[in-house]
Structures are given as C-alpha cells and as structure tokens.
Design an enzyme around this catalytic site. Sequence first.
Site, PDB file in Angstrom:
ATOM      1  N   SER A   1      15.658   3.827  10.373  1.00 59.34           N
ATOM      2  CA  SER A   1      15.944   3.355   9.005  1.00 59.34           C
ATOM      3  C   SER A   1      15.319   4.311   7.985  1.00 59.34           C
ATOM      4  CB  SER A   1      15.344   1.966   8.778  1.00 59.34           C
ATOM      5  OG  SER A   1      16.217   0.971   9.222  1.00 59.34           O
TER       6      SER A   1
ATOM      7  N   LYS B   1       9.964  -8.791   5.182  1.00 55.92           N
ATOM      8  CA  LYS B   1      10.978  -9.428   6.043  1.00 55.92           C
ATOM      9  C   LYS B   1      11.651 -10.531   5.261  1.00 55.92           C
ATOM     10  CE  LYS B   1      11.205  -8.820  10.194  1.00 55.92           C
ATOM     11  NZ  LYS B   1      11.813  -7.883  11.093  1.00 55.92           N
TER      12      LYS B   1
ATOM     13  N   LYS C   1       9.591  -2.604   3.475  1.00 54.79           N
ATOM     14  CA  LYS C   1      10.748  -2.422   4.355  1.00 54.79           C
ATOM     15  C   LYS C   1      10.756  -3.473   5.437  1.00 54.79           C
ATOM     16  CE  LYS C   1      14.112   0.321   5.775  1.00 54.79           C
ATOM     17  NZ  LYS C   1      14.904  -0.907   5.963  1.00 54.79           N
TER      18      LYS C   1
ATOM     19  N   HIS D   1       0.841  -1.211   0.000  1.00 57.26           N
ATOM     20  CA  HIS D   1       0.000   0.000   0.000  1.00 57.26           C
ATOM     21  C   HIS D   1       0.868   1.249   0.000  1.00 57.26           C
ATOM     22  CE1 HIS D   1       0.939  -0.165   4.268  1.00 57.26           C
ATOM     23  NE2 HIS D   1       0.503   1.069   4.375  1.00 57.26           N
TER      24      HIS D   1
ATOM     25  N   LYS E   1       3.601  -2.038  11.974  1.00 58.83           N
ATOM     26  CA  LYS E   1       4.561  -1.199  12.692  1.00 58.83           C
ATOM     27  C   LYS E   1       4.771   0.132  11.977  1.00 58.83           C
ATOM     28  CE  LYS E   1       8.088  -3.721  13.887  1.00 58.83           C
ATOM     29  NZ  LYS E   1       9.404  -4.407  14.003  1.00 58.83           N
TER      30      LYS E   1
HETATM   31  N1  GLU Z   1      14.496  -5.548  11.778  1.00 55.97           N
HETATM   32  C1  GLU Z   1      13.982  -4.371  12.398  1.00 55.97           C
HETATM   33  C2  GLU Z   1      12.527  -4.570  12.766  1.00 55.97           C
HETATM   34  O1  GLU Z   1      12.071  -5.663  12.933  1.00 55.97           O
HETATM   35  C3  GLU Z   1      14.248  -3.131  11.576  1.00 55.97           C
HETATM   36  C4  GLU Z   1      13.627  -3.087  10.226  1.00 55.97           C
HETATM   37  C5  GLU Z   1      14.087  -1.922   9.366  1.00 55.97           C
HETATM   38  O2  GLU Z   1      14.808  -1.068   9.851  1.00 55.97           O
HETATM   39  O3  GLU Z   1      13.687  -1.905   8.204  1.00 55.97           O
HETATM   40  O4  GLU Z   1      11.814  -3.632  13.000  1.00 55.97           O
END
Ligand code: GLU
Length: 471
Positions: A362, A106, A70, A65, A94
Amino acid sequence: MSSRISFSEQVNRYFDTAAALTKHDPTLLAQIRECNFVGRFAFPVQLDNGHIEVIHAWRAQHSNHKMPTKGGIRFAPDVCEDEVIALASLMTYKCAIVNVPFGGAKGGVAIDRKKYSPRELERITRRFIYELHRKNFIGPGIDVPAPDFGTGPTEMAWIADTYQSLNSSELNAMAAVTGKPIELGGIRGRTEATGLGVFYGVREACSVDEDMKRIGLTAGIEGKTVVIQGFGNVGYHTAKFFQENGAKVIAIGELAGVVYNANGLDIQALDQHRRETGSILGTPGAELLPSGTPVLELECDILIPAALENVITIENASRIKAKIIGEAANGPTTADANDILIKRGALIIPDAYLNAGGVTVSYFEWLKNLSHVRFGRLEKRFEEMAFRRLLSAVENATEQKFNQEMIKLYSRGADEQDLVRSGLEETMAGSYQEIRNIQLRLGGNIDLRTAAFISAIDKIALCYAELGIFP
Ligand code: GLU
C-alpha cells in the site's frame, strides 16, 4: 488472568510486556499506547426496496507520530469500537516494524456484506467516505484507507471516486486510498501482497538453522507441512506461495469445512473449484474431514491462521500441535494462549510483522500515486539495453553465442510487479533480521512478538524524542 479481556487489552498486554523491557519514559510509553482519535458514525442508507437503514461505522486513528495514518476498512457484522481501536494500534506497530512511514488507523462498518446488493454496498461505502471527509478523517496526507476483511478493490474504487469528486482540484486525490484496481491508480502486486509477505516472513524464520533445530525442524521451506485457516485473499495467496515453493499445504479450513490431502492440496484446483461452485468443498483430490474437525489442532509443521482475530484461545491452545504459528490474520492469538504456546516451545511469528506485506505494498501504491508514474516505466528499457550490451560483451570475450530465448531471459528489465515484489521481499527479510537482532541483544529469552513490539516502540519513541516533549 482471564481470557475474556477485550481485543484492545490483549494488544496492550503485548505492548506492556515489551515496554517493560525498554528504558523509555513511562509517559512517553503511555502516549504511544493510547489511541489518539476515534470517530463513531451513524448514517442512513436507502436499500433497494426503498427502506432506510441506519448504518454504524467507526474509524480509529491510533497514532499520529507519522502522517498520514493508514489502515483498512472492514465490513463485518459484529465489528465494534474496541475492535477498530485494537486493529488501529496493531497498524501503528506494524508500520513501525516494517519501516513504513505511517501512523496506524482502522475502520469498520457493522454490516454483513452478504445481505446487501452491490448497489447497496456502493451506497454504504460512498456515504461512509462522505462522512469521513466531513470530519477531515480522510486524505492523502491525513488518513488513507485500504481493503481489510470483507472489502476489496471494488470498494476501494468507490472510495477513490467519492473522495475525488469531493476534492476535484486535488492533484493527489488518488493517494487517498490504496488497494485500488490498477486502472484507477492501483499497483501491480497489491492483491497478493499480504499472502506473499506471509510466505517471505515464514521463509525468513525457517532459514535460521539454530531456531529450526530448537523446535526440531530442519532449515528451509521445502517439504514442510502447512495448515491454513481461511481461504480468503490472504489464505489463498499464502497457500499458493507455499505450494509453489515446495511446502505441502495439507489442510485448509473454511467455515463450511476442512479439506485435506496428506501429500499436499492442489491450491489452483481448490481456487478453480471455488470459482465454479462457490466452495472449496468437493474439489477432486481434497478429502473432506469429518464435520467439526478443528483445523487449528491438526498435526503440522506450520499453522497459518488467516481469518479473524481471537481464534487461538486458552480453550484450544494446549491442543495446538504446530511447531511454527505464522499469524497471517490480525490478532488471532489471545495473550493467554500466546503464553501457553510459547511455554511449550512453539515459534510464533507475530501478526504485526508477518501480515505487514499488505500495508508495505500500500505504501508503494501511495508513492506511485504521489509520483504519478508507474514503477519501472522510466528505467525498464534502459536496463534491458544495458543487459544486452553486457551479453554481447560476454559473447565477444568468450565466443559463446546466446540464442534469442536466452537473450530475452537474461536481458529482461524489471517491471512494476518485479519491483514491488523485490521491495516487499527486502522489507520482510530486513525487518525479520531487525526483530531477531533485538531478541539476540536481550539474551534470546524473549519471543518474536515481544522483540517486534520493542522494535516498534523504539522507532516511535525516536520520533517523539525529536519533538523534545518527553524527557
Ligand atoms: N488491512 C490491511 C492490514 O491490516 C492493509 C492495510 C493497508 O494497506 O493500509 O494490514
């Protein structure tokens, strides 16, 4: 319901509870909940002894969306497709909760990193990125990896270098991955971002007087007892910021054992000892509790699971005594355990909000890479000059004289780390208030996790609404 449901089903159960309290179209809700793409990879990598090993890896892009998607890449021996899908969905929620304009993703590589040499890890990482690139699964506007469990700045450097060599004319190639070392386009403040975000989030929760009263605590962080499971990057930084701000970190648990000090552990000493010996066990002033002591069940005000998912389950939930549970790890509490804890009145600060500091910074790193300039570079000196002029105006008006030290302190302009921390604090504090307002709007009868999911669902639904597809 059984506690043996899969990780992605656990997340979906949280989603469904929240979705039922919204008025969105069921098809739209189904679209938001579903994982959009999953890539399953198998590729050969040559080991140092000449043998070839087949490596298995996945990348899930849960929601498009907003673009890019990320999320981190984890190296863990038992990572599987369901796990990356669950974690990618958590990334979607998140990002929406903390207003970071990305979809969720992920990646996972099924390896135990301890069993490989640095050169082997490099070959595995580079080959995985090559495979992702081949499938158009990586790029500054497509999908942007980051560190996760078992990976860090070194792997991100290999990723950046591999991506750049495959896209040599792409001006924004460095924005294809975050969590990089500073020298390769990383940002100051990324390393500690998740732990600092956890601290800011818990501090925000503890600042609400009536919520603290309800669980028998007083407002504020000072003097509260904290127990942490995990002393990796997130656990260590969380512990450090709690200690620096007057809380007592009384116990830290690692696989090797639990260290304890009723007056508060010295976090720097633990870190120092680990650097010297490879373990926190044996640090002076840190008592080793009997082997097998369940760290999660220790008496404390604040419990921080900062390791892996599914550690608070139906088996141990009723023995957990903490009044506040701050989920620094992704998915530490199963849905059944969550119900038990909520029923006995614990305040659970959910992962999808609390550990969002990493992806928030990030986002700042990605912005830095796209703008090709360090935050603060343009305005720092200008700010300092403005403060100095103000100080001399005060001197002229009051006849007070500031000494050199005071002038230096009062006139300091913000550097990159200051700006990153300020942006992170603003994000964590603002998002907490958004979640709490949803809770209040719905009569205060829902837990923070449900409110956080409603916050995410509403924002994602708004994006789809703009497309006019759903009624
Ligand atoms: N791996 C981290 C998380 O679970 C960071 C992810 C990121 O910075 O893209 O939030």
